[in-house]
Design an enzyme around this catalytic site. Structure first.
Site, mmCIF file in Angstrom:
data_model
loop_
_atom_site.group_PDB
_atom_site.id
_atom_site.type_symbol
_atom_site.label_atom_id
_atom_site.label_comp_id
_atom_site.label_asym_id
_atom_site.label_seq_id
_atom_site.Cartn_x
_atom_site.Cartn_y
_atom_site.Cartn_z
ATOM 1 N N SER A 5 4.797 2.507 7.784
ATOM 2 C CA SER A 5 4.387 1.361 6.972
ATOM 3 C C SER A 5 5.520 0.880 6.082
ATOM 4 C CB SER A 5 3.181 1.729 6.102
ATOM 5 O OG SER A 5 2.033 1.896 6.878
ATOM 6 N N HIS A 65 0.816 -1.219 0.000
ATOM 7 C CA HIS A 65 0.000 0.000 0.000
ATOM 8 C C HIS A 65 0.848 1.267 0.000
ATOM 9 C CE1 HIS A 65 0.407 -0.119 4.539
ATOM 10 N NE2 HIS A 65 0.453 1.186 4.352
ATOM 11 N N ASP A 85 0.157 -7.644 1.725
ATOM 12 C CA ASP A 85 0.575 -6.240 1.703
ATOM 13 C C ASP A 85 2.096 -6.112 1.637
ATOM 14 O OD1 ASP A 85 0.279 -3.538 1.576
ATOM 15 O OD2 ASP A 85 -0.392 -3.257 3.632
#
Length: 474
Positions: free
Chosen positions: A208, A105, A135
């Site tokens: 992230s 993402h 992910d």
């Protein structure tokens, strides 16, 4: 689990400085650039969308009809020049020749990717492959010199209470370290192959894709999501376990895509009551509820079989079987042990490939309501056009929040118009009926809240939304 239970106890370090100094050169900041269409003076919502109506109703500055907005002719949207949008994330180098791991993402939809190293040097990066299911994304940079890198550790040996160090680029502040412990293991959030380590090390937007290190400087997790009522860290972060990530990365390096095994059965957990009723002498296992056309049927599996072992590994439950099959290479022949009518049978199954066996996403029922008010918010089914407006992939599925009651539970938990709801109570939602069903199930189970996974600006965020009293249907 036995190996983890026998791991030596950790001693609290006097400082994380030596560890941070050792691994920081392999940690990178990632900046992505994408080109979007942006109406002059207003948000990127074309005329006719529920979001353009929403912003016009409240007089968003710069919108036609809003304060300071251009006086566009009736029915004619303003010009839509191209505008570059930037996003930030983290990652880490896993080889001297420049392979870099991050979250999917972080780089999804990017036109350009730039990697900044601890030294301050920057290099452009190319996408080698991605896996939205876990992910994970694998990037590659080219350098004339060897690049400092780190290695994956064994996440199965991580124990609750072990010290960990998270490095990354939180909130665009540059290289930053935070420490904590492993606060839980084997968390399953929203995906079929989930195996998250939970940590109280501070993780925020921008972290992230960054690494979670053990005290040996090995990566045991990839920081992916947080549970938060307000979008900031409250000490509940989730890192995808390294044993899952490393297998995905190996396949992306070799093939540029994942190639998971596929057994081809519908299964459910075996409860103690079911085991007693069937006279099984073993605990656990996965009961076969359907055998469609595929590898399992070809090998002779039948509805009602209880799978107790796969490729030499005992099967405790359906989740474990799904992960074990996915880890096996497509085309491999695996021995599957089943209990059938009190007898134990061993069948040889040649696995198919899950990616080619899976169909497309579920579409919303055409005649269902298009919008609904629930838990203090208005939601509607996400369309490809809405997804493009919100910076999500056009094939993304879920529900979009179009409005929030300022005094309702959704507003209290920080939800806002434009948030995309993808999962509720760890189950995918693609329709209003899905959302209603998840809420009803939670109420029937006596729960006080539902756990929602939303996407905001491409970032995943878990929100526990209070249910309150049951709402009357109109």
């Amino acid at each position: 689990m036995d190996q983890a239970a026998q791991a030596p106890s950790q001693v609290m370090p006097g400082s994380f400085a030596d560890l941070a100094q050792k691994v920081s050169p392999a940690v990178v900041n990632i900046t992505t650039t994408s080109v979007v269409s942006q109406p002059t003076g207003g948000p990127a919502f074309p005329e006719g969308s529920p979001f353009s109506d929403l912003f016009r109703e409240f007089g968003f500055p710069g919108m036609p009809g809003g304060p300071g907005g251009p006086g566009a002719p009736e029915g004619m949207p303003g010009p839509a020049p191209q505008q570059r949008s930037n996003a930030l994330g983290s990652g880490f180098v896993i080889s001297a020749d420049g392979f870099i791991v991050t979250n999917n993402h972080v780089i999804e939809g990017a036109d350009q990717i730039e990697v900044e190293f601890y030294s301050g040097d920057t290099l452009p990066a190319e996408v080698v492959g991605t896996d939205p299911n876990t992910d994970v994304a694998l990037l590659k940079v080219e350098s004339d010199e060897a690049i400092p890198f780190v290695q994956f550790g064994n996440s199965d040996t991580a124990r609750v209470g072990d010290w960990v160090l998270a490095l990354g680029n939180p909130l665009g502040q540059g290289f930053s370290a935070s420490s904590g412990i492993v606060s839980a293991r084997n968390r399953e959030l929203s995906g079929t192959y989930d195996d998250y380590l939970q940590t109280d090390a501070a993780i925020n937007r921008g972290n992230s894709g960054g690494p979670l290190f053990n005290l040996q400087g090995e990566v045991i997790g990839v920081n992916t999501a947080i549970l938060s009522p307000n979008g900031g860290s409250i000490g509940i972060g989730f890192s995808m376990a390294s044993n899952v990530v490393s297998q995905v990365v190996d396949q992306l390096q070799e093939f540029g895509e994942t190639r998971r095994g596929w057994l081809g059965v519908m299964i459910q957990d075996v409860t103690p009551e079911m085991s007693e009723a069937m006279g099984l002498s073993v605990e656990g296992g996965a009961m076969v509820t359907d055998v469609p056309e595929g590898p399992a049927r070809d090998a002779g599996l039948q509805t009602g079989d209880v799978i107790t072992s796969f490729a030499g590994t005992p099967v405790e439950d359906t989740r474990g079987l799904v992960r074990r099959v996915a880890e096996a290479p497509a085309g491999e022949t695996a021995q599957v042990v089943v209990m059938r009518d009190g007898d134990e049978l061993t069948l040889d199954v040649t696995l198919g490939r899950r990616e080619t066996a899976q169909g497309g996403g579920t579409e919303a029922t055409p005649d269902e309501p298009t919008e609904s008010d629930v838990l203090g918010m208005s939601v509607t089914v996400l369309t490809p056009e809405m997804a493009a407006e919100l910076g999500a992939p056009r094939d993304a599925t879920g529900l979009v929040i179009t409005g929030v009651d300022a005094e309702g539970p959704a507003a209290e938990k920080g939800l806002a118009a434009g948030d995309i709801i993808t999962d509720v109570n760890q189950q995918t939602v693609t329709s209003l009926a899905d959302l209603t069903a998840r809420i009803d199930e939670a109420r029937e189970a006596g729960r006080q809240s539902v756990l929602m996974l939303i996407r905001r600006g491409g970032e995943p965020l878990f929100v526990a939304l209070p249910l309150g009293e049951a709402e009357l249907a109109e």
